[in-house]
Design a protein around this motif. Sequence first.
Motif, PDB file in Angstrom:
ATOM      1  N   LEU A  21       0.826  -1.210   0.000  1.00  0.00           N
ATOM      2  CA  LEU A  21       0.000   0.000   0.000  1.00  0.00           C
ATOM      3  C   LEU A  21       0.862   1.262   0.000  1.00  0.00           C
ATOM      4  N   ALA A  22       1.976   1.218   0.700  1.00  0.00           N
ATOM      5  CA  ALA A  22       2.879   2.372   0.696  1.00  0.00           C
ATOM      6  C   ALA A  22       3.470   2.598  -0.691  1.00  0.00           C
ATOM      7  N   MET A  23       3.828   1.522  -1.371  1.00  0.00           N
ATOM      8  CA  MET A  23       4.363   1.657  -2.728  1.00  0.00           C
ATOM      9  C   MET A  23       3.310   2.185  -3.691  1.00  0.00           C
ATOM     10  N   ILE A  24       2.093   1.686  -3.566  1.00  0.00           N
ATOM     11  CA  ILE A  24       1.014   2.138  -4.445  1.00  0.00           C
ATOM     12  C   ILE A  24       0.680   3.603  -4.173  1.00  0.00           C
ATOM     13  N   GLU A  25       0.639   3.975  -2.919  1.00  0.00           N
ATOM     14  CA  GLU A  25       0.296   5.354  -2.553  1.00  0.00           C
ATOM     15  C   GLU A  25       1.371   6.334  -3.008  1.00  0.00           C
ATOM     16  N   SER A  26       2.603   5.876  -3.103  1.00  0.00           N
ATOM     17  CA  SER A  26       3.664   6.774  -3.560  1.00  0.00           C
ATOM     18  C   SER A  26       3.421   7.244  -4.990  1.00  0.00           C
ATOM     19  N   LEU A  27       2.770   6.452  -5.807  1.00  0.00           N
ATOM     20  CA  LEU A  27       2.441   6.884  -7.167  1.00  0.00           C
ATOM     21  C   LEU A  27       1.489   8.068  -7.159  1.00  0.00           C
ATOM     22  N   ALA A  28       0.485   8.025  -6.300  1.00  0.00           N
ATOM     23  CA  ALA A  28      -0.451   9.142  -6.201  1.00  0.00           C
ATOM     24  C   ALA A  28       0.238  10.381  -5.639  1.00  0.00           C
ATOM     25  N   ILE A  29       1.164  10.190  -4.717  1.00  0.00           N
ATOM     26  CA  ILE A  29       1.888  11.334  -4.154  1.00  0.00           C
ATOM     27  C   ILE A  29       2.784  11.967  -5.208  1.00  0.00           C
ATOM     28  N   TYR A  30       3.417  11.159  -6.050  1.00  0.00           N
ATOM     29  CA  TYR A  30       4.234  11.714  -7.138  1.00  0.00           C
ATOM     30  C   TYR A  30       3.384  12.542  -8.093  1.00  0.00           C
ATOM     31  N   CYS A  31       2.204  12.065  -8.422  1.00  0.00           N
ATOM     32  CA  CYS A  31       1.305  12.838  -9.299  1.00  0.00           C
ATOM     33  C   CYS A  31       0.891  14.143  -8.630  1.00  0.00           C
ATOM     34  N   PHE A  32       0.658  14.109  -7.335  1.00  0.00           N
ATOM     35  CA  PHE A  32       0.308  15.328  -6.607  1.00  0.00           C
ATOM     36  C   PHE A  32       1.461  16.321  -6.629  1.00  0.00           C
ATOM     37  N   VAL A  33       2.674  15.834  -6.441  1.00  0.00           N
ATOM     38  CA  VAL A  33       3.846  16.717  -6.458  1.00  0.00           C
ATOM     39  C   VAL A  33       4.027  17.343  -7.840  1.00  0.00           C
ATOM     40  N   VAL A  34       3.855  16.559  -8.893  1.00  0.00           N
ATOM     41  CA  VAL A  34       3.981  17.094 -10.244  1.00  0.00           C
ATOM     42  C   VAL A  34       2.925  18.161 -10.503  1.00  0.00           C
ATOM     43  N   SER A  35       1.701  17.932 -10.051  1.00  0.00           N
ATOM     44  CA  SER A  35       0.656  18.936 -10.267  1.00  0.00           C
ATOM     45  C   SER A  35       0.923  20.205  -9.459  1.00  0.00           C
ATOM     46  N   MET A  36       1.472  20.079  -8.267  1.00  0.00           N
ATOM     47  CA  MET A  36       1.799  21.277  -7.488  1.00  0.00           C
ATOM     48  C   MET A  36       2.954  22.045  -8.128  1.00  0.00           C
ATOM     49  N   ILE A  37       3.903  21.342  -8.714  1.00  0.00           N
ATOM     50  CA  ILE A  37       4.991  22.015  -9.431  1.00  0.00           C
ATOM     51  C   ILE A  37       4.437  22.759 -10.631  1.00  0.00           C
ATOM     52  N   LEU A  38       3.504  22.140 -11.344  1.00  0.00           N
ATOM     53  CA  LEU A  38       2.909  22.801 -12.505  1.00  0.00           C
ATOM     54  C   LEU A  38       2.141  24.061 -12.125  1.00  0.00           C
ATOM     55  N   ILE A  39       1.513  24.045 -10.971  1.00  0.00           N
ATOM     56  CA  ILE A  39       0.723  25.211 -10.574  1.00  0.00           C
ATOM     57  C   ILE A  39       1.594  26.296  -9.943  1.00  0.00           C
ATOM     58  N   PHE A  40       2.447  25.937  -9.000  1.00  0.00           N
ATOM     59  CA  PHE A  40       3.147  26.948  -8.207  1.00  0.00           C
ATOM     60  C   PHE A  40       4.586  27.235  -8.642  1.00  0.00           C
ATOM     61  N   ALA A  41       5.269  26.264  -9.212  1.00  0.00           N
ATOM     62  CA  ALA A  41       6.674  26.468  -9.579  1.00  0.00           C
ATOM     63  C   ALA A  41       6.899  26.080 -11.031  1.00  0.00           C
ATOM     64  N   ASN A  42       6.029  26.558 -11.892  1.00  0.00           N
ATOM     65  CA  ASN A  42       6.079  26.178 -13.295  1.00  0.00           C
ATOM     66  C   ASN A  42       7.353  26.715 -13.956  1.00  0.00           C
ATOM     67  N   PRO A  43       8.135  25.839 -14.578  1.00  0.00           N
ATOM     68  CA  PRO A  43       9.388  26.320 -15.200  1.00  0.00           C
ATOM     69  C   PRO A  43       9.145  27.142 -16.467  1.00  0.00           C
ATOM     70  N   PHE A  44       7.940  27.130 -17.002  1.00  0.00           N
ATOM     71  CA  PHE A  44       7.655  27.874 -18.226  1.00  0.00           C
ATOM     72  C   PHE A  44       7.297  29.331 -17.978  1.00  0.00           C
ATOM     73  N   TRP A  45       7.134  29.729 -16.707  1.00  0.00           N
ATOM     74  CA  TRP A  45       6.815  31.134 -16.412  1.00  0.00           C
ATOM     75  C   TRP A  45       7.923  32.067 -16.863  1.00  0.00           C
ATOM     76  N   ASN A  46       9.162  31.621 -16.747  1.00  0.00           N
ATOM     77  CA  ASN A  46      10.294  32.478 -17.144  1.00  0.00           C
ATOM     78  C   ASN A  46      10.260  32.799 -18.634  1.00  0.00           C
ATOM     79  N   HIS A  47       9.767  31.896 -19.443  1.00  0.00           N
ATOM     80  CA  HIS A  47       9.689  32.140 -20.885  1.00  0.00           C
ATOM     81  C   HIS A  47       8.585  33.135 -21.212  1.00  0.00           C
ATOM     82  N   ALA A  48       7.511  33.142 -20.447  1.00  0.00           N
ATOM     83  CA  ALA A  48       6.406  34.063 -20.707  1.00  0.00           C
ATOM     84  C   ALA A  48       6.712  35.459 -20.216  1.00  0.00           C
ATOM     85  N   ILE A  49       7.425  35.556 -19.098  1.00  0.00           N
ATOM     86  CA  ILE A  49       7.711  36.869 -18.520  1.00  0.00           C
ATOM     87  C   ILE A  49       8.842  37.573 -19.267  1.00  0.00           C
TER      88      ILE A  49
END
Length: 89
Positions: A60-88
């Motif tokens: 269960l810990a291994m399976i749950e880590s997949l959902a946590i990785y997806c959550f981390v990727v989505s938070m990076i996309l929202i709050f620390a998006n690397p593409f903001w520098n190209h737009a600004i």
Amino acid sequence: MDTYTTTIAVASIVTSGITISIGVIGPALSEGRSVATALSSLAQQPDASTTITRTLFVGLAMIESLAIYCFVVSMILIFANPFWNHAIA
């Protein structure tokens, strides 16, 4: 300039939503299936309950880590998006 920022923001939010929705469906289904299988195994072999339970929690810990990785990727996309520098710039 403002259109690029808006486009990147919309694309980030949509991609984040898709990442969370797809990334949580698989782990949720597999966690349910693994718990059901573990309960079936416990009903058939109660003497092996410690081994089955330990293996269940590790799985269960291994399976749950997949959902946590997806959550981390989505938070990076929202709050620390690397593409903001190209737009600004």
